[in-house]
Scaffold this active site. Sequence first.
Site, PDB file in Angstrom:
ATOM      1  N   GLU A  23       0.838  -1.200   0.000  1.00 12.45           N
ATOM      2  CA  GLU A  23       0.000   0.000   0.000  1.00 12.45           C
ATOM      3  C   GLU A  23       0.875   1.252   0.000  1.00 12.45           C
ATOM      4  O   GLU A  23       2.070   1.198   0.309  1.00 12.45           O
ATOM      5  CB  GLU A  23      -0.916   0.012   1.219  1.00 12.45           C
ATOM      6  N   LYS A  84      -5.967  10.453   0.439  1.00 10.93           N
ATOM      7  CA  LYS A  84      -6.024   9.102   1.000  1.00 10.93           C
ATOM      8  C   LYS A  84      -7.252   8.421   0.413  1.00 10.93           C
ATOM      9  O   LYS A  84      -8.376   8.877   0.616  1.00 10.93           O
ATOM     10  CB  LYS A  84      -6.117   9.181   2.525  1.00 10.93           C
ATOM     11  N   VAL A 104      -5.729   0.014   2.690  1.00 10.16           N
ATOM     12  CA  VAL A 104      -5.799  -1.439   2.565  1.00 10.16           C
ATOM     13  C   VAL A 104      -6.874  -1.848   1.565  1.00 10.16           C
ATOM     14  O   VAL A 104      -6.635  -2.679   0.676  1.00 10.16           O
ATOM     15  CB  VAL A 104      -6.073  -2.081   3.941  1.00 10.16           C
ATOM     16  N   SER A 138     -14.420  -0.110   9.651  1.00  3.87           N
ATOM     17  CA  SER A 138     -13.551   0.118   8.512  1.00  3.87           C
ATOM     18  C   SER A 138     -14.098  -0.552   7.252  1.00  3.87           C
ATOM     19  O   SER A 138     -14.630  -1.669   7.295  1.00  3.87           O
ATOM     20  CB  SER A 138     -12.148  -0.427   8.803  1.00  3.87           C
ATOM     21  N   ALA A 139     -13.908   0.132   6.129  1.00  2.62           N
ATOM     22  CA  ALA A 139     -14.294  -0.437   4.836  1.00  2.62           C
ATOM     23  C   ALA A 139     -13.426  -1.631   4.460  1.00  2.62           C
ATOM     24  O   ALA A 139     -13.781  -2.394   3.558  1.00  2.62           O
ATOM     25  CB  ALA A 139     -14.194   0.629   3.751  1.00  2.62           C
ATOM     26  N   ASP A 140     -12.283  -1.803   5.155  1.00  5.11           N
ATOM     27  CA  ASP A 140     -11.414  -2.944   4.869  1.00  5.11           C
ATOM     28  C   ASP A 140     -12.183  -4.259   4.964  1.00  5.11           C
ATOM     29  O   ASP A 140     -12.004  -5.158   4.136  1.00  5.11           O
ATOM     30  CB  ASP A 140     -10.251  -3.011   5.868  1.00  5.11           C
ATOM     31  N   LYS A 157      -5.345  -2.763  14.174  1.00  3.55           N
ATOM     32  CA  LYS A 157      -4.805  -1.709  15.033  1.00  3.55           C
ATOM     33  C   LYS A 157      -5.383  -1.836  16.441  1.00  3.55           C
ATOM     34  O   LYS A 157      -6.588  -1.971  16.627  1.00  3.55           O
ATOM     35  CB  LYS A 157      -5.102  -0.333  14.430  1.00  3.55           C
TER      36      LYS A 157
END
EC number: 4.2.1.70
Length: 302
Positions: A23, A84, A104, A138-140, A157
Amino acid sequence: MVLVISEEVRAAIDARRPVVALESTIIAHGLPRPRNLQVALELEDVVRQEGAVPATIAVLDGCPRVGLDKEQLERVANEDGIRKLGHRDLPLAVAAGVSGATTVSATAQLAALAGVRVFATGGLGGVHREWTVTQDESADLGLLARTRITVVCAGVKSILDVPATLQRLETLGVAVAGYRTDRFPGFYLSDSGHPVDWTLQSPEQVADVMRAQDTLDAAESALIVANPVPQEQQLDPGLHARVLADALRALEEQGITGQAVTPFLLDYLVRHTDGASLNANLAAVRGNVRLAARIAAAWTRR
């Protein structure tokens, strides 16, 4: 959307040589200048040392790129105004012709489109604390639930709600395995305090799981390989707990919400641990990149 794959990465994919996606958010937004460029070059060198080809991913002037040359890396590291970008932002960035570093989710999506199967990062996003109030996730997670890619990371995290994130990954059908551990790592910490159901002991075992995903025609979801930062390089757990508690209080006192939460907490940890959290972060990333290159090599030996 026109996806540009560098000649080096394209040649490696065509020849079935190992490739590792990287990334670019850590370059543009995660580190101060000039250390950010030094780390970007170092991580690519780690991939090459293991016999694989690095594919750092970013969007430059509206063009998604898989594999950057040194000049392009320098742009991401030094150019003001680099945005970002998550995966939802990619169509907008392409249409607007802007430049951005990929998170990510965006990196995983573009890597998969390019045919790159292995991706190394630091820590995943996940379910935020007080999710029942904020509904912040998170969209991850959603992207990984529908993208066939192997992600080597140091867990999620530690500022997040780790057990809720693990539960969410299970609900979404995303496979999670510890690498040589039965504990889920906590990004800065070797152990988040929560177990994992599966443990893989070698790059070859990881590659076997990837092959089984394909053979079984399983759902198009990711495989998360949770690789803990070495204990001797982790952030002191006592220091971590104390500073994180202070950071969460400061967050509430200052009324910070939404997308500003994660960068505030990460910056707070860096400043109040005298940079020790950043050192642990980089140690984790280096280890993940090295392992990812070895997995990519094992994956291509079939």
